[in-house]
Structure formats: C-alpha cells, structure tokens
Design an enzyme around this catalytic site. Sequence first.
Site, PDB file in Angstrom:
ATOM      1  N   ASN A 255       0.623  -9.812  -4.314  1.00 44.76           N
ATOM      2  CA  ASN A 255      -0.396  -9.206  -5.194  1.00 44.76           C
ATOM      3  C   ASN A 255      -0.674  -9.604  -6.550  1.00 44.76           C
ATOM      4  O   ASN A 255      -0.264 -10.871  -6.584  1.00 44.76           O
ATOM      5  CB  ASN A 255      -0.024  -7.561  -5.500  1.00 44.76           C
ATOM      6  CG  ASN A 255       1.248  -7.568  -6.006  1.00 44.76           C
ATOM      7  OD1 ASN A 255       1.533  -8.044  -7.408  1.00 44.76           O
ATOM      8  ND2 ASN A 255       2.270  -6.973  -5.496  1.00 44.76           N
TER       9      ASN A 255
ATOM     10  N   ASP B 217       4.865  -2.836  -0.356  1.00 44.99           N
ATOM     11  CA  ASP B 217       5.042  -1.598   0.288  1.00 44.99           C
ATOM     12  C   ASP B 217       4.961  -2.101   1.707  1.00 44.99           C
ATOM     13  O   ASP B 217       5.992  -1.312   2.665  1.00 44.99           O
ATOM     14  CB  ASP B 217       3.858  -0.609   0.427  1.00 44.99           C
ATOM     15  CG  ASP B 217       3.596  -0.119  -0.944  1.00 44.99           C
ATOM     16  OD1 ASP B 217       4.727   0.287  -1.719  1.00 44.99           O
ATOM     17  OD2 ASP B 217       2.506   0.275  -1.453  1.00 44.99           O
TER      18      ASP B 217
ATOM     19  N   LYS C 240       5.149 -23.221  10.910  1.00 42.64           N
ATOM     20  CA  LYS C 240       3.844 -22.901  10.303  1.00 42.64           C
ATOM     21  C   LYS C 240       2.904 -22.367  11.423  1.00 42.64           C
ATOM     22  O   LYS C 240       3.137 -22.953  12.363  1.00 42.64           O
ATOM     23  CB  LYS C 240       3.170 -23.992   9.413  1.00 42.64           C
ATOM     24  CG  LYS C 240       1.815 -23.855   9.242  1.00 42.64           C
ATOM     25  CD  LYS C 240       0.944 -25.156   8.505  1.00 42.64           C
ATOM     26  CE  LYS C 240      -0.319 -24.773   8.354  1.00 42.64           C
ATOM     27  NZ  LYS C 240      -0.842 -25.976   7.734  1.00 42.64           N
TER      28      LYS C 240
ATOM     29  N   PHE D  70       5.994   3.250 -12.916  1.00 45.14           N
ATOM     30  CA  PHE D  70       4.461   2.982 -13.170  1.00 45.14           C
ATOM     31  C   PHE D  70       3.726   3.278 -11.757  1.00 45.14           C
ATOM     32  O   PHE D  70       4.103   3.166 -10.744  1.00 45.14           O
ATOM     33  CB  PHE D  70       4.309   1.298 -13.343  1.00 45.14           C
ATOM     34  CG  PHE D  70       4.779   1.109 -14.710  1.00 45.14           C
ATOM     35  CD1 PHE D  70       3.573   0.496 -15.771  1.00 45.14           C
ATOM     36  CD2 PHE D  70       5.893   1.139 -15.327  1.00 45.14           C
ATOM     37  CE1 PHE D  70       3.914   0.141 -16.869  1.00 45.14           C
ATOM     38  CE2 PHE D  70       6.166   1.006 -16.771  1.00 45.14           C
ATOM     39  CZ  PHE D  70       5.279   0.440 -17.513  1.00 45.14           C
TER      40      PHE D  70
ATOM     41  N   LYS E 215       3.685  11.359  -7.571  1.00 43.21           N
ATOM     42  CA  LYS E 215       4.628  10.306  -7.523  1.00 43.21           C
ATOM     43  C   LYS E 215       5.693  10.751  -8.408  1.00 43.21           C
ATOM     44  O   LYS E 215       7.016  10.578  -8.000  1.00 43.21           O
ATOM     45  CB  LYS E 215       4.066   8.848  -7.957  1.00 43.21           C
ATOM     46  CG  LYS E 215       5.153   7.557  -7.575  1.00 43.21           C
ATOM     47  CD  LYS E 215       4.298   6.327  -8.090  1.00 43.21           C
ATOM     48  CE  LYS E 215       5.082   5.123  -7.729  1.00 43.21           C
ATOM     49  NZ  LYS E 215       4.618   3.713  -8.177  1.00 43.21           N
TER      50      LYS E 215
END
Length: 414
Positions: free
Chosen positions: A209, A278, A288, A334, A348
């Site tokens: 991310n 997640d 590969k 967070f 949360k």
Amino acid sequence: MLKGKTVLLGVTGSIAAYKTASLASALKKLNADVYVLMTPNAVNFINPITFETLTGNKCLSDTFDRNFEYSVEHVSLAKKADVVMIAPASANVIGKIAHGIADDMLTTTVMACRCKKIIAPAMNTNMFENPIVQDNIDTLKRYGYEVISPAVGYLACGDTGAGKMPDPELLLEYILQETVCEKDMRGLRVLVTAGPTREKIDPVRYITNHSTGKMGYAVAKTCARRGAEVTLVSGQTALKAPEFVKTVQITSAKEMFDEVTARAQEQDIIIKAAAVADYRPKYVSAEKIKKHDVKADVTGSAQTDMAVLELERTDDILAYLGEHKKQGQFLCGFAMETQDLLENARKKLKKKHLDMIVANSLREEGAGFGGDTNVVTLITEDEEVSLGKMSKEETASHILDKILARMARRQREE
C-alpha cells in the site's frame, strides 16, 4: 523548538572541530541560546570568530577574560545551561574531566554544571582504544556523563577505525533528545508499529500500500524524546530509523504479527500506526509468474488471458491485541478511511477493544499517506477531539498527551 534553552558547546583541540560549526548553526536555527567554550588548543583548528558569528555570543576560551560579562564567574554560565556537549572531545580533556582537573574555561565550567553532559570523543584509533582512555570514558559514564560512540572510518591521520566524531546531525539528535521535551513518559514501555507490509506473489512481485511510515515514526520519536523506552516495529520504508528507539524491521503482515505479539505483554502502551495488509496471496510462486501469450480469436481480434490471484485473510493484529490486553495497558489504533470516517472508526474502536483510535481520511487536504502533515480525530468511548492540520510531529504530541491524560484518569478512577 529550542526557544528558551541554553546549550553549551565545548570544543577541544581536534581536526574535527570544524564540524561543530555546523552543529552551532543548526542549534541557532532552532532558536537555542548557544555558547561555545574552547580550549586553548582548539583555537589552532578553528577561529573563535566563526562561532561568535554563528551564535551571536562571545566564544569563551580564557577563564580570566575581563571583557566578558561572566568574567571569572564561569559558575553563572554553568547555572544557565540546559545541556552541555563537548564535541570534539580529545583524550586530554576526557582525562582531565574524569579526574576532576579544571584548569581552563571549558573544564571549569563543565565541573560547575549540574545539567546533562554529553561527550563526543574524537581522536586517533589507537588513542581511543588505549586502555587508559577507555578507563577514563568508563569513569565519566559512572558519573552520569553520556558518551557518544565515535564513528568508524578514515581518519585525518590516515588510519581507518573508530575515532571519527559523528556527523553534526547525530549530535543534534542527542541534544534534542535531552532538551526538547519534558520527560513525562519516563518509565513507560511503548511499542509503535509503522509503515506498510509487503505480501509476496512471486520472487519479483508483491502486494503493498501507499504508507510511508512517517506518522508512526513521528510517534516513536516523540515517545523517545519524552523519556519512554520505545520499540518500533516497522515495515519497509525510505525513512531513517529514529535515534534512541529500538527498531525491528519486518516485511510481511505475518512477520509483524509475530514481532508485535511476542512483545505485547511487556508494553504499557501500544500504538498501531502501521498499514497492515488485510489480504495476502494464498499461493506464492517459487518462480517468476510469466505473462500468457496473446492469442487471436476467430474474428482476428487480439485477446489476453486473464490472470486470477487468489487471496486469503492475514492475521488481525489489532483484534488479537485487544483480546489479550493486559491489565492497565493502553491500546491505540489508527483508522484510515475514504468514506464514513467517524462511523467506521467508532465501530473499529469497539470491535477491537481499543482505548483510543486515531481517525484520518484520505479525502481531506493535508492528511493521508506521504505528506508531512496530518488531520486527525482522536476518538475514545466517551470523547471525540478533532485536530486541525498540523505537522505529524505535532500530531504525535497531541496523541500522546491524550493517551497520558486517559491513563491518568483511569488510575484515578481505579
């Protein structure tokens, strides 16, 4: 940052004395009141006028200088100091201070100081490794002096080894660590997570991310400056590991889960600022993965075969910590959202059994990944505090202020 703080810099006879000019300049830019004390030998390596120009204060080398307001009253300057750093510190001055010898402006002032004293040795490798010098350094440590390990490298004398004075940037960090924050977290053990995780697809590719780790690193650094014993578990970032923090580097969500949970029961505070994946690929190829050949259909048009990547859930670190939270431990998470920020953050908070959650949105200007600022809302079970746009260091300070206030409240109620 250092407004109202007085820093004494001691400079001894070493070729590394020129580096201290950069340190003095950096301190002045942070609004510190800087005084430079030089030994008689130091003036042979750098002119006192250099320091006077950079600091705006007279450079002191003569204990009996009748033209200076402190005159023989070196004790007055010592009382004013918030921190003393001797950089470079020669073997001669280290030996004198270790044995209580005060025969010049630098050593007499240091002897009169009650504030924190930091020594940065700089000398030839053989001198530094001499048992007598090492004994003197050990003596200073026993008396509460902090001694910075010299850098290893090519020395002015032509030798290679330990003895180089560290760069001014590192010396500045030692001064900031001592002076910039009240030590209201001393005695607390804090674990902070930061950065992204990477989940392998094959030896070449991975899923990740946009997290840069800046927020988590700011939290870890601020905790350390406030006196806490800090462990930072970090994904792969381009950031330099903070000084005075134990940094544990990880790559995957599984590695982060293992490192965090292994240390969790030792911590007083856990702050989960990392952006943990997640999902991860269910199967990781040992080789590969090659793209398929392009084929033509009956109409002559080109078609490309679709690639399907099967994913599985990663371990939920925050949920595990919430379920296994020890008595008195404070758990802060967070929440990064693109919609329904506060609603999702509250869910949360409750679902993961958190004491506080820091909510921020990718949609808000000044917040999100990669920047040096953030815009957050601090949410507890009975309170919401929205902070305006500020630097991530300032945001970290507000987060810690709130955590300490909630912990103090909890102790009073118990």
